[in-house]
Design a protein around this motif. Structure first.
Motif, mmCIF file in Angstrom:
data_model
loop_
_atom_site.group_PDB
_atom_site.id
_atom_site.type_symbol
_atom_site.label_atom_id
_atom_site.label_comp_id
_atom_site.label_asym_id
_atom_site.label_seq_id
_atom_site.Cartn_x
_atom_site.Cartn_y
_atom_site.Cartn_z
ATOM 1 N N GLN A 53 0.974 -1.180 0.001
ATOM 2 C CA GLN A 53 0.001 0.124 -0.194
ATOM 3 C C GLN A 53 0.824 1.261 0.041
ATOM 4 O O GLN A 53 0.474 2.298 -0.358
ATOM 5 C CB GLN A 53 -0.663 0.001 1.047
ATOM 6 N N PHE A 54 2.039 1.127 0.484
ATOM 7 C CA PHE A 54 2.852 2.312 0.668
ATOM 8 C C PHE A 54 4.234 1.659 0.576
ATOM 9 O O PHE A 54 4.507 0.831 0.730
ATOM 10 C CB PHE A 54 2.593 3.197 1.907
ATOM 11 N N LEU A 55 5.270 2.699 0.302
ATOM 12 C CA LEU A 55 6.719 2.491 0.284
ATOM 13 C C LEU A 55 7.211 3.294 1.952
ATOM 14 O O LEU A 55 6.914 4.216 2.246
ATOM 15 C CB LEU A 55 7.511 3.151 -0.838
ATOM 16 N N GLU A 56 7.828 2.273 2.717
ATOM 17 C CA GLU A 56 8.263 2.723 4.014
ATOM 18 C C GLU A 56 10.012 2.786 3.688
ATOM 19 O O GLU A 56 10.503 1.949 3.327
ATOM 20 C CB GLU A 56 8.034 1.718 4.969
ATOM 21 N N ILE A 57 10.308 3.867 4.481
ATOM 22 C CA ILE A 57 11.740 4.090 4.489
ATOM 23 C C ILE A 57 12.150 4.236 5.848
ATOM 24 O O ILE A 57 11.520 4.796 6.691
ATOM 25 C CB ILE A 57 12.026 5.471 3.826
ATOM 26 N N ARG A 58 13.053 3.350 6.323
ATOM 27 C CA ARG A 58 13.825 3.222 7.578
ATOM 28 C C ARG A 58 15.021 3.565 7.344
ATOM 29 O O ARG A 58 15.953 2.805 6.475
ATOM 30 C CB ARG A 58 13.354 2.135 8.161
ATOM 31 N N GLY A 59 15.645 3.994 8.209
ATOM 32 C CA GLY A 59 17.129 4.330 8.349
ATOM 33 C C GLY A 59 17.699 4.952 9.460
ATOM 34 O O GLY A 59 16.961 4.999 10.716
ATOM 35 N N SER A 60 18.984 5.290 9.359
ATOM 36 C CA SER A 60 19.482 6.212 10.739
ATOM 37 C C SER A 60 20.487 7.055 10.085
ATOM 38 O O SER A 60 21.279 6.816 9.013
ATOM 39 C CB SER A 60 20.414 5.094 11.597
ATOM 40 N N ILE A 61 20.703 7.995 10.904
ATOM 41 C CA ILE A 61 21.694 9.139 10.556
ATOM 42 C C ILE A 61 22.800 9.083 11.495
ATOM 43 O O ILE A 61 22.466 9.215 12.832
ATOM 44 C CB ILE A 61 20.892 10.561 10.519
ATOM 45 N N LYS A 62 24.058 9.046 11.014
ATOM 46 C CA LYS A 62 25.114 9.151 12.020
ATOM 47 C C LYS A 62 25.964 10.342 11.863
ATOM 48 O O LYS A 62 26.434 10.664 10.650
ATOM 49 C CB LYS A 62 26.116 7.993 12.039
ATOM 50 N N ALA A 63 26.141 11.233 12.716
ATOM 51 C CA ALA A 63 26.772 12.592 12.697
ATOM 52 C C ALA A 63 27.492 12.869 13.972
ATOM 53 O O ALA A 63 27.077 12.424 15.078
ATOM 54 C CB ALA A 63 25.775 13.599 12.294
ATOM 55 N N LYS A 64 28.428 13.864 13.968
ATOM 56 C CA LYS A 64 29.039 14.346 15.172
ATOM 57 C C LYS A 64 28.439 15.679 15.184
ATOM 58 O O LYS A 64 28.613 16.428 14.212
ATOM 59 C CB LYS A 64 30.516 14.399 15.088
ATOM 60 N N ALA A 65 28.402 16.264 16.609
ATOM 61 C CA ALA A 65 28.000 17.900 16.694
ATOM 62 C C ALA A 65 28.948 18.418 17.807
ATOM 63 O O ALA A 65 29.137 17.664 18.603
ATOM 64 C CB ALA A 65 26.576 17.936 16.881
ATOM 65 N N ARG A 66 29.334 19.534 17.622
ATOM 66 C CA ARG A 66 30.007 20.382 18.656
ATOM 67 C C ARG A 66 28.896 21.223 19.485
ATOM 68 O O ARG A 66 28.092 21.841 18.555
ATOM 69 C CB ARG A 66 30.848 21.123 17.974
ATOM 70 N N TYR A 67 29.091 21.244 20.659
ATOM 71 C CA TYR A 67 28.317 22.033 21.435
ATOM 72 C C TYR A 67 29.024 22.574 22.623
ATOM 73 O O TYR A 67 30.199 22.339 22.949
ATOM 74 C CB TYR A 67 26.965 21.200 22.183
ATOM 75 N N ASP A 68 28.616 23.633 23.336
ATOM 76 C CA ASP A 68 29.055 24.216 24.671
ATOM 77 C C ASP A 68 28.200 23.680 25.669
ATOM 78 O O ASP A 68 26.809 23.674 25.522
ATOM 79 C CB ASP A 68 29.120 25.778 24.681
ATOM 80 N N CYS A 69 28.956 23.152 26.679
ATOM 81 C CA CYS A 69 27.968 22.590 27.736
ATOM 82 C C CYS A 69 26.994 23.529 28.242
ATOM 83 O O CYS A 69 27.641 24.610 28.816
ATOM 84 C CB CYS A 69 28.755 21.845 28.756
ATOM 85 N N ASN A 70 26.016 23.104 28.881
ATOM 86 C CA ASN A 70 24.907 24.093 29.424
ATOM 87 C C ASN A 70 25.059 24.329 30.758
ATOM 88 O O ASN A 70 24.722 25.297 31.342
ATOM 89 C CB ASN A 70 23.531 23.683 29.337
ATOM 90 N N ARG A 71 26.081 23.654 31.315
ATOM 91 C CA ARG A 71 26.334 23.645 32.649
ATOM 92 C C ARG A 71 27.516 24.397 33.193
ATOM 93 O O ARG A 71 28.291 25.147 33.795
ATOM 94 C CB ARG A 71 26.245 22.164 33.547
ATOM 95 N N CYS A 72 28.852 23.696 32.270
ATOM 96 C CA CYS A 72 30.187 24.345 32.625
ATOM 97 C C CYS A 72 30.563 24.977 31.613
ATOM 98 O O CYS A 72 31.839 25.531 31.569
ATOM 99 C CB CYS A 72 31.073 22.960 32.963
ATOM 100 N N LEU A 73 29.972 25.174 30.659
ATOM 101 C CA LEU A 73 30.323 26.165 29.456
ATOM 102 C C LEU A 73 31.526 25.507 28.428
ATOM 103 O O LEU A 73 31.980 26.326 27.435
ATOM 104 C CB LEU A 73 30.723 27.336 29.715
ATOM 105 N N LYS A 74 32.066 24.452 28.882
ATOM 106 C CA LYS A 74 33.247 23.900 28.162
ATOM 107 C C LYS A 74 32.551 23.258 26.580
ATOM 108 O O LYS A 74 31.650 22.505 26.600
ATOM 109 C CB LYS A 74 33.864 22.956 28.765
ATOM 110 N N PRO A 75 33.405 23.342 25.477
ATOM 111 C CA PRO A 75 33.166 22.820 24.151
ATOM 112 C C PRO A 75 33.244 21.274 24.123
ATOM 113 O O PRO A 75 34.177 20.919 24.937
ATOM 114 C CB PRO A 75 33.961 23.493 23.408
ATOM 115 N N PHE A 76 32.371 20.720 23.808
ATOM 116 C CA PHE A 76 32.540 18.931 23.594
ATOM 117 C C PHE A 76 31.963 18.737 22.348
ATOM 118 O O PHE A 76 31.067 19.423 21.725
ATOM 119 C CB PHE A 76 31.822 18.470 24.663
#
Length: 168
Positions: A53-76
């Motif tokens: 009845q339909f086409l189903e697409i399943r999968g996963s996305i793998k990525a890395k992201a840079r943030y600043d910690c919300n508590r200590c403010l250090k980048p990670f």
């Protein structure tokens, strides 16, 4: 644009085809400055299946992201694996207005990927769940050392509320 060839899959119920893409945040229309994407590759893998009845697409996305910690403010940097799924109907058989549709022999999943990456953005990124943050008095990083600041002080405007807890 991330397009999946569905010419074989749509011909027979039960048909399946796997896919694999390597892309980047700018290719998906995500400005790296506004979001934490580290400029590295975003890997997308999955499968499209015809259930009749339909086409189903399943999968996963793998990525890395840079943030600043919300508590200590250090980048990670945070490694993310984001699962996704979507059903695609032929235009004549849409169950409702919001259902995804396809025409022809390709399905463009660029918008699907962008949407899932944006929804996976953490509201308050933390370098670790056990991050102790910064001292609100002196600003010392409590992950590195304890400070001797008085932390029990209460805003004088709220001091009256302490009496409620003492009565119980």
């Amino acid at each position: 644009m991330m397009k999946i060839d569905i010419s074989q899959v749509k011909q027979e119920a039960g048909g399946r085809r796997s896919f694999y893409f390597v892309t980047s945040a700018p290719e998906l229309g995500l400005p790296e400055e506004e979001f934490g994407w580290d400029g590295g590759d975003i890997i997308v893998e999955g499968e499209v299946a015809n259930n009749g009845q339909f086409l189903e697409i399943r999968g996963s996305i793998k990525a890395k992201a840079r943030y600043d910690c919300n508590r200590c403010l250090k980048p990670f940097t945070m490694a993310m694996e984001i699962p996704f799924t979507e059903k695609y109907f032929t235009p004549g058989f849409l169950p409702d207005e919001d259902a995804a549709s396809y025409e022809g022999n390709e399905i463009d999943i660029t918008d699907l990927l962008r949407e899932n990456l944006l929804l996976a953005e953490p509201l308050k990124p933390l370098c670790s769940e056990s991050c102790r943050g910064l001292c609100p008095v002196c600003g010392a990083d409590l992950n590195e050392k304890d400070c001797s600041c008085e932390k029990g002080s209460v805003d004088p405007r709220l001091a009256v509320l302490q009496q409620l807890f003492k009565k119980e």
